[in-house]
Design a protein around this motif. Structure first.
Motif, mmCIF file in Angstrom:
data_model
loop_
_atom_site.group_PDB
_atom_site.id
_atom_site.type_symbol
_atom_site.label_atom_id
_atom_site.label_comp_id
_atom_site.label_asym_id
_atom_site.label_seq_id
_atom_site.Cartn_x
_atom_site.Cartn_y
_atom_site.Cartn_z
ATOM 1 N N GLY A 87 12.707 30.225 22.759
ATOM 2 C CA GLY A 87 12.403 28.856 23.145
ATOM 3 C C GLY A 87 11.166 28.753 24.009
ATOM 4 O O GLY A 87 10.516 29.747 24.336
ATOM 5 N N ARG A 88 10.892 27.539 24.364
ATOM 6 C CA ARG A 88 9.723 27.219 25.185
ATOM 7 C C ARG A 88 10.234 26.631 26.501
ATOM 8 O O ARG A 88 10.984 25.656 26.501
ATOM 9 N N PRO A 109 15.133 24.171 26.587
ATOM 10 C CA PRO A 109 16.109 23.793 25.556
ATOM 11 C C PRO A 109 17.525 24.186 25.985
ATOM 12 O O PRO A 109 17.708 25.109 26.778
ATOM 13 N N GLU A 110 18.499 23.496 25.467
ATOM 14 C CA GLU A 110 19.911 23.768 25.763
ATOM 15 C C GLU A 110 20.235 25.237 25.468
ATOM 16 O O GLU A 110 19.841 25.772 24.447
ATOM 17 N N GLY A 111 20.907 25.879 26.394
ATOM 18 C CA GLY A 111 21.338 27.263 26.194
ATOM 19 C C GLY A 111 20.290 28.310 26.511
ATOM 20 O O GLY A 111 20.460 29.478 26.182
ATOM 21 N N CYS A 112 19.195 27.908 27.126
ATOM 22 C CA CYS A 112 18.108 28.856 27.423
ATOM 23 C C CYS A 112 17.976 29.128 28.919
ATOM 24 O O CYS A 112 16.879 29.343 29.416
ATOM 25 N N GLU A 113 19.078 29.146 29.622
ATOM 26 C CA GLU A 113 19.043 29.356 31.065
ATOM 27 C C GLU A 113 18.454 30.718 31.435
ATOM 28 O O GLU A 113 17.792 30.858 32.468
ATOM 29 N N LEU A 114 18.702 31.733 30.609
ATOM 30 C CA LEU A 114 18.132 33.065 30.869
ATOM 31 C C LEU A 114 16.606 33.022 30.798
ATOM 32 O O LEU A 114 15.923 33.642 31.615
ATOM 33 N N ALA A 117 15.222 31.159 33.894
ATOM 34 C CA ALA A 117 15.195 32.002 35.092
ATOM 35 C C ALA A 117 13.986 32.935 35.068
ATOM 36 O O ALA A 117 13.338 33.157 36.093
ATOM 37 N N GLU A 118 13.664 33.476 33.903
ATOM 38 C CA GLU A 118 12.506 34.372 33.787
ATOM 39 C C GLU A 118 11.200 33.612 33.998
ATOM 40 O O GLU A 118 10.287 34.092 34.677
ATOM 41 N N ALA A 119 11.101 32.407 33.446
ATOM 42 C CA ALA A 119 9.893 31.598 33.628
ATOM 43 C C ALA A 119 9.701 31.259 35.110
ATOM 44 O O ALA A 119 8.576 31.345 35.631
ATOM 45 N N ILE A 120 10.767 30.908 35.780
ATOM 46 C CA ILE A 120 10.689 30.611 37.218
ATOM 47 C C ILE A 120 10.254 31.851 37.987
ATOM 48 O O ILE A 120 9.420 31.774 38.893
ATOM 49 N N LEU A 144 1.442 21.862 34.877
ATOM 50 C CA LEU A 144 2.525 22.138 33.937
ATOM 51 C C LEU A 144 2.135 23.331 33.082
ATOM 52 O O LEU A 144 1.092 23.309 32.420
ATOM 53 N N GLN A 145 2.956 24.371 33.113
ATOM 54 C CA GLN A 145 2.666 25.578 32.349
ATOM 55 C C GLN A 145 3.823 25.894 31.407
ATOM 56 O O GLN A 145 4.931 26.176 31.846
ATOM 57 N N PRO A 146 3.584 25.844 30.102
ATOM 58 C CA PRO A 146 4.619 26.268 29.168
ATOM 59 C C PRO A 146 4.616 27.792 29.017
ATOM 60 O O PRO A 146 3.563 28.428 29.057
ATOM 61 N N ILE A 147 5.785 28.367 28.876
ATOM 62 C CA ILE A 147 5.926 29.796 28.602
ATOM 63 C C ILE A 147 6.809 29.904 27.368
ATOM 64 O O ILE A 147 7.925 29.394 27.342
ATOM 65 N N ILE A 148 6.292 30.556 26.333
ATOM 66 C CA ILE A 148 6.997 30.635 25.061
ATOM 67 C C ILE A 148 7.654 32.013 24.931
ATOM 68 O O ILE A 148 7.014 33.039 25.069
ATOM 69 N N PHE A 149 8.946 31.968 24.656
ATOM 70 C CA PHE A 149 9.734 33.178 24.427
ATOM 71 C C PHE A 149 10.018 33.238 22.931
ATOM 72 O O PHE A 149 10.701 32.388 22.391
#
Length: 152
Positions: A87-88, A109-114, A117-120, A144-149
Motif C-alpha cells: 500500500g501507499r 489503507p485499511e489493514g496497513c497499520e504495520l 508504523a514503518e512510514a512514521i 506531505l510525503q507518500p511512501i509506497i510499500f
C-alpha cells in the motif's frame, strides 16, 4: 445620445469611486507562527547537504535528499511481507520554525497499520533542517510525503 453616454460615464465613475472607498489594506503583521503552506514559502526548508545549492535548486535538492533518506532507512516490515500487505502511506509532517520534524497525520489503507508504523519511523528519523522562510522570517511549514510499500 451624448447625454446618455455622459450619464453612463458618470455612473461608472461613481461606482469606481464607491468601490475604491470600500477597499481596506491590512498593514498589520501576519502571525508568522502559523503553519505556512510549502508552495507559498519564499525559501524552502534546507535539508542538510543542500546548503550550498543555488536558491532555485534548493527544492529539487530537498526532494532528492528526502528520497535518499527514505530509501536508506526503508525496512519492509517482516510481518507485512509475510501477510503480503502492500500500500501507499502518506505522512503529513511539519518542519517547524526550529527545523525539527513533527508528524501530524497519516493516511493509510485499511489493514496497513504495520506499513503506517514503518512510514512514521522513517519520517521521524529525518534530520533537523534549516526552516523555510516567509517574509524573511523562519516559519513552520507542512509537507506531505507518500511512501509506497510494494512487494516485487
Amino acid at each position: 445620445m451624448i447625454k446618455k453616454m455622459l450619464f453612463v460615464l458618470a455612473l461608472i465613475l461613481y461606482v469606481n469611486i464607491s468601490w475604491s472607498q470600500e477597499i481596506t489594506i491590512n498593514t498589520e503583521k501576519v502571525n508568522i507562527e502559523e503553519v505556512v503552506p510549502f508552495p507559498v514559502l519564499e525559501d524552502v526548508p534546507i535539508f542538510p547537504g543542500c546548503e550550498e545549492e543555488a536558491r532555485n535548486k534548493k527544492l529539487a535538492c530537498f526532494q532528492e535528499k528526502l528520497s535518499e533518506h527514505i530509501s536508506k532507512n526503508f525496512n519492509y516490515p517482516t510481518e507485512a511481507r509475510k501477510k503480503k500487505i502492500q500500500g501507499r502511506v502518506s505522512v503529513l509532517f511539519i518542519i517547524n520554525s526550529d527545523g525539527n520534524i513533527e508528524i501530524t497525520s497519516t493516511k493509510t489503507p485499511e489493514g496497513c497499520e504495520l506499513l503506517e508504523a514503518e512510514a512514521i519511523r522513517i519520517i521521524s528519523l529525518l534530520p533537523k533542517m534549516k526552516p523555510g522562510k516567509f517574509r524573511g522570517e523562519a516559519v513552520s511549514t507542512k509537507y506531505l510525503q507518500p511512501i509506497i510499500f510494494n512487494l516485487k
